[in-house]
Motif scaffolding. Structure first.
Motif, mmCIF file in Angstrom:
data_model
loop_
_atom_site.group_PDB
_atom_site.id
_atom_site.type_symbol
_atom_site.label_atom_id
_atom_site.label_comp_id
_atom_site.label_asym_id
_atom_site.label_seq_id
_atom_site.Cartn_x
_atom_site.Cartn_y
_atom_site.Cartn_z
ATOM 1 N N ARG A 44 0.801 -1.227 0.000
ATOM 2 C CA ARG A 44 0.000 0.000 0.000
ATOM 3 C C ARG A 44 0.832 1.274 0.000
ATOM 4 O O ARG A 44 0.439 2.278 -0.585
ATOM 5 C CB ARG A 44 -0.946 -0.024 1.212
ATOM 6 C CG ARG A 44 -2.017 -1.090 1.102
ATOM 7 C CD ARG A 44 -2.619 -1.406 2.449
ATOM 8 N NE ARG A 44 -1.641 -2.015 3.361
ATOM 9 C CZ ARG A 44 -1.871 -2.353 4.612
ATOM 10 N NH1 ARG A 44 -3.056 -2.135 5.134
ATOM 11 N NH2 ARG A 44 -0.930 -2.911 5.354
ATOM 12 N N LEU A 50 1.299 2.835 -3.239
ATOM 13 C CA LEU A 50 0.112 3.409 -3.898
ATOM 14 C C LEU A 50 -0.003 4.887 -3.508
ATOM 15 O O LEU A 50 -0.322 5.746 -4.319
ATOM 16 C CB LEU A 50 -1.162 2.663 -3.495
ATOM 17 C CG LEU A 50 -1.249 1.199 -3.922
ATOM 18 C CD1 LEU A 50 -2.589 0.599 -3.466
ATOM 19 C CD2 LEU A 50 -1.099 1.039 -5.423
ATOM 20 N N SER A 51 0.251 5.186 -2.235
ATOM 21 C CA SER A 51 0.133 6.584 -1.805
ATOM 22 C C SER A 51 1.425 7.367 -2.061
ATOM 23 O O SER A 51 1.389 8.551 -2.326
ATOM 24 C CB SER A 51 -0.240 6.654 -0.318
ATOM 25 O OG SER A 51 0.813 6.193 0.496
ATOM 26 N N CYS A 86 1.051 6.350 3.658
ATOM 27 C CA CYS A 86 -0.201 5.582 3.764
ATOM 28 C C CYS A 86 -0.576 5.432 5.238
ATOM 29 O O CYS A 86 0.241 5.011 6.054
ATOM 30 C CB CYS A 86 0.012 4.203 3.139
ATOM 31 S SG CYS A 86 -1.286 3.020 3.539
ATOM 32 N N ARG A 87 -1.818 5.781 5.555
ATOM 33 C CA ARG A 87 -2.290 5.653 6.940
ATOM 34 C C ARG A 87 -3.232 4.461 7.091
ATOM 35 O O ARG A 87 -4.029 4.403 8.023
ATOM 36 C CB ARG A 87 -2.989 6.948 7.388
ATOM 37 C CG ARG A 87 -2.103 8.186 7.323
ATOM 38 C CD ARG A 87 -0.956 8.132 8.314
ATOM 39 N NE ARG A 87 -0.042 9.271 8.133
ATOM 40 C CZ ARG A 87 1.186 9.316 8.632
ATOM 41 N NH1 ARG A 87 1.668 8.310 9.332
ATOM 42 N NH2 ARG A 87 1.958 10.363 8.422
ATOM 43 N N THR A 88 -3.178 3.567 6.157
ATOM 44 C CA THR A 88 -4.003 2.338 6.160
ATOM 45 C C THR A 88 -5.495 2.624 6.303
ATOM 46 O O THR A 88 -6.185 2.006 7.103
ATOM 47 C CB THR A 88 -3.513 1.304 7.218
ATOM 48 O OG1 THR A 88 -3.725 1.791 8.536
ATOM 49 C CG2 THR A 88 -2.065 0.922 7.014
ATOM 50 N N PHE A 89 -5.974 3.566 5.466
ATOM 51 C CA PHE A 89 -7.409 3.873 5.453
ATOM 52 C C PHE A 89 -8.233 2.772 4.772
ATOM 53 O O PHE A 89 -9.449 2.770 4.848
ATOM 54 C CB PHE A 89 -7.657 5.191 4.710
ATOM 55 C CG PHE A 89 -7.066 6.397 5.386
ATOM 56 C CD1 PHE A 89 -7.365 6.672 6.711
ATOM 57 C CD2 PHE A 89 -6.208 7.251 4.700
ATOM 58 C CE1 PHE A 89 -6.825 7.794 7.341
ATOM 59 C CE2 PHE A 89 -5.668 8.368 5.321
ATOM 60 C CZ PHE A 89 -5.973 8.636 6.639
ATOM 61 N N SER A 90 -7.550 1.932 3.997
ATOM 62 C CA SER A 90 -8.179 0.787 3.315
ATOM 63 C C SER A 90 -9.124 1.157 2.178
ATOM 64 O O SER A 90 -9.860 0.300 1.698
ATOM 65 C CB SER A 90 -8.906 -0.139 4.319
ATOM 66 O OG SER A 90 -7.974 -0.812 5.125
ATOM 67 N N ASP A 91 -9.117 2.411 1.725
ATOM 68 C CA ASP A 91 -9.978 2.742 0.579
ATOM 69 C C ASP A 91 -9.563 1.976 -0.680
ATOM 70 O O ASP A 91 -10.399 1.698 -1.537
ATOM 71 C CB ASP A 91 -9.918 4.243 0.280
ATOM 72 C CG ASP A 91 -10.786 5.044 1.236
ATOM 73 O OD1 ASP A 91 -11.269 4.456 2.224
ATOM 74 O OD2 ASP A 91 -10.980 6.255 1.002
ATOM 75 N N CYS A 92 -8.268 1.643 -0.780
ATOM 76 C CA CYS A 92 -7.825 0.907 -1.971
ATOM 77 C C CYS A 92 -8.395 -0.509 -1.977
ATOM 78 O O CYS A 92 -8.387 -1.175 -3.019
ATOM 79 C CB CYS A 92 -6.302 0.897 -2.070
ATOM 80 S SG CYS A 92 -5.470 0.391 -0.563
ATOM 81 N N GLY A 139 -7.318 2.280 -5.852
ATOM 82 C CA GLY A 139 -6.383 3.397 -5.939
ATOM 83 C C GLY A 139 -6.359 4.064 -4.583
ATOM 84 O O GLY A 139 -7.218 3.795 -3.732
ATOM 85 N N CYS A 140 -5.375 4.942 -4.385
ATOM 86 C CA CYS A 140 -5.313 5.623 -3.102
ATOM 87 C C CYS A 140 -6.176 6.885 -3.181
ATOM 88 O O CYS A 140 -5.662 7.981 -3.428
ATOM 89 C CB CYS A 140 -3.866 5.949 -2.748
ATOM 90 S SG CYS A 140 -3.793 6.709 -1.124
ATOM 91 N N PRO A 143 -7.702 8.656 -0.841
ATOM 92 C CA PRO A 143 -7.486 9.768 0.103
ATOM 93 C C PRO A 143 -6.239 10.608 -0.181
ATOM 94 O O PRO A 143 -6.236 11.794 0.114
ATOM 95 C CB PRO A 143 -7.338 9.077 1.468
ATOM 96 C CG PRO A 143 -7.684 7.656 1.278
ATOM 97 C CD PRO A 143 -7.588 7.346 -0.172
ATOM 98 N N LEU A 144 -5.183 9.998 -0.746
ATOM 99 C CA LEU A 144 -3.904 10.723 -0.794
ATOM 100 C C LEU A 144 -3.345 10.973 -2.195
ATOM 101 O O LEU A 144 -2.444 11.782 -2.351
ATOM 102 C CB LEU A 144 -2.846 9.960 0.028
ATOM 103 C CG LEU A 144 -3.175 9.704 1.498
ATOM 104 C CD1 LEU A 144 -2.030 8.972 2.182
ATOM 105 C CD2 LEU A 144 -3.476 10.993 2.235
HETATM 106 S S1 SF4 Z 1 -6.209 4.053 0.235
HETATM 107 FE FE1 SF4 Z 1 -5.558 4.064 2.355
HETATM 108 S S2 SF4 Z 1 -4.652 2.040 2.640
HETATM 109 FE FE2 SF4 Z 1 -4.760 2.396 0.469
HETATM 110 S S3 SF4 Z 1 -2.809 3.309 -0.053
HETATM 111 FE FE3 SF4 Z 1 -4.181 4.998 0.342
HETATM 112 S S4 SF4 Z 1 -3.881 5.514 2.499
HETATM 113 FE FE4 SF4 Z 1 -3.024 3.502 2.143
#
Ligand code: SF4
Ligand SMILES: Cc1cc2nc3c(=O)[nH]c(=O)nc-3n(C[C@H](O)[C@H](O)[C@H](O)COP(=O)(O)O)c2cc1C
Length: 494
Positions: free
Chosen positions: A420, A423-424, A444-450, A461-462, A464-465
């Protein structure tokens, strides 16, 4: 519900080390980072005379963003380009490429066909040319991950499971909508699948990929063979039978592409399946993960690297046997991962925020990081001649480089794999090796949106970031999906 301290709130490496000590975790962590060509993370690895230029590896990550017929899209090409720009010298497979249509995990997964060859060539070219912009490609090693999604196949519709199973599983069958009457793959069908793997190997070799990953992880078909204890016939029961798939493909690779290296991405251990505790959901949140009931199935025969008497714990006897077998087969590259994103994501990709089909973390996610690191260390000690890649480092966030450096210099692992985080923040490896200050906003703050996005029919995809995704209509859709889910959970509680 218990909240775990967020890593982003820890200011210094010393504080982080104290935090690890308070959790009684043995994760190694250096206090200062070294730079320059002789620093631990910049030292090359030798693979049969070929140098892999540093100790960072990019894990395979798919985007559910190929075309319906399995070609890369602009977003797929961009992701591979980013992998090339990362500075990592080992590219583990790019992403999962299905060897045949019925083994695709989703209708947008890349697919190996005659017609799609040029797309797969383009991906390699995009990655290598991007890498050339930042340095030499002589010490870059790029493989292609080949897969059949088995139990988790959804080739035609995002919402329709079309599983191909090797045996019936007491808790996972229901999750993919089947029961005991559903037919398992026959030995003949398995042999046809092996042939399609070999077709894919031939193509990958022609296109210039230097290794193929015969994927054995995350609950997909290759992984399911390893736990097919209850399956009769040539592909189930004994260790010899459960590894026949790997052995036959390996023999085939040696025949059709003798110079090709073979890698295996392996869920070296697994645990039972988990689900959210319905009793403990709160304020729009799912409950923390609890194991599915397994007490009626002891000794537990439905996992690989699981303790049969206490299947909430792992056990490395058989994984060690498998690594020995790999050595005999002259397989030198092994990427150690664990569990599955479908039924125990906290084992597979530790996160503070769960994906929409997951559960709140049942443990501090650092425990999940430590579990994978310790298992990899144990295997590395016994197999010093294999090149082992480690997984689950992303959750370490700011402290990832400090842990990575210590893990490599103390011999826990040969190469630090990143999922992850790239990805960010694709250039993180390059920034670390060049001694640049990290860009905190991209960590990456491990939001898990990907993961949540593809679970709800959107491309990964990332969101949030990464600006590329932030501004899309899918980002708005994703927000709506998440808030609807929170509202539904709150309603349930009232
Ligand atoms: S969506 Fe969240 S978990 Fe996935 S790469 Fe972005 S910050 Fe990390
Ligand atoms: C969006 C996404 C796609 C992934 N796709 C693949 C894949 O195609 N093949 C694979 O072996 N693992 C895949 N994974 C798992 C990652 O390779 C990696 O094991 C996992 O994210 C844990 O590593 P991390 O903590 O660095 O993220 C994927 C993970 C994510 C988040």
């Amino acid at each position: 519900m218990r909240a775990y301290p967020s890593i982003g709130g820890i200011r210094t490496v010393e504080d982080f080390k104290s935090h690890l000590a308070s959790l009684q975790l043995s994760i190694p962590c250096d206090v200062e980072l070294q730079t320059g060509p002789t620093s631990p993370l910049a030292r090359p690895i030798s693979l049969d005379g070929k140098l892999i230029g540093n100790r960072f590896c990019i894990h395979p990550m798919e985007g559910w963003d190929g075309t319906r017929d399995g070609k890369p899209s602009e977003a797929t090409l961009r992701r591979w380009r980013n992998f090339g720009l990362s500075g990592a010298k080992l590219i583990w497979g790019g992403e999962a490429v299905a060897v045949r249509h019925d083994g695709r995990a989703n209708p947008n997964q890349l697919l190996m066909t005659e017609e799609n060859k040029s797309g797969l060539a383009q991906l390699l070219d995009e990655l290598v040319s991007a890498h050339r912009e930042i340095g030499t490609t002589d010490d870059l090693l790029v493989g292609l991950q080949l897969t059949h999604s088995g139990r988790f196949s959804r080739p035609n519709e995002k919402t329709k499971a079309e599983p191909k199973v090797l045996y019936h599983h007491p808790t996972l069958d229901a999750r993919v909508g089947i029961d005991e009457s559903f037919p398992v793959l026959t030995d003949g069908e398995i042999r046809e699948i092996i042939d399609t793997f070999l077709f894919a190997v031939r193509v990958a070799n022609d296109l210039g990929y230097e290794f193929v990953d015969i994927k054995h992880c995350h609950g997909y078909l290759g992984h399911e063979f390893l736990s097919a204890h209850t399956r009769p016939g040539e592909f189930g029961g004994s260790f010899e039978n459960r590894t026949r798939f790997l052995r036959e493909i390996t023999a085939g690779v040696r025949a059709v592409a003798p110079k090709m290296q073979i890698g295996v991405r392996l869920s070296a251990f697994d645990l039972v399946s988990y689900r959210p505790d319905p009793e403990r959901g709160s304020k729009g949140k799912m409950g923390p993960g609890i194991p599915d009931v397994y007490e009626n199935y002891l000794p537990y025969q439905f996992g690989f690297g699981v303790n049969a008497d206490r299947p909430e714990e792992y056990e490395l006897t058989e994984p060690r046997r498998l690594l020995s077998l790999m050595q005999e087969l002259d397989i030198k590259l092994v990427n150690i991962t664990a569990g599955s994103p479908y039924y125990n994501p906290h084992i597979q990709r530790p996160a503070l925020y769960p994906p929409s089909d997951g559960y709140e973390p049942p443990e501090d996610p650092l425990i999940g990081v430590a579990r994978q690191m310790e298992a990899t260390r144990a295997l590395k000690q016994d197999f010093p001649n294999l090149i082992l890649v480690g997984t689950a480092y992303t959750y370490l966030q700011e402290f990832l480089p400090y842990v990575a450096q210590a893990a490599v210099s103390e011999g826990w692992v040969d190469s630090v794999g990143l999922g992850r985080m790239v990805l960010s923040y694709p250039e993180l490896p390059l920034d670390v090796i060049s001694g640049r200050v990290l860009e905190h906003k991209r960590i990456c703050r491990t939001f898990s949106d990907c993961t949540t996005a593809p679970r709800n029919g959107l491309a990964s995809g990332c969101y949030p970031l990464d600006d590329y995704y932030k501004r899309t209509s899918e980002a708005t859709q994703l927000k709506q999906i998440k808030s609807a889910k929170r509202a539904a959970l709150s309603d349930k509680l009232h």
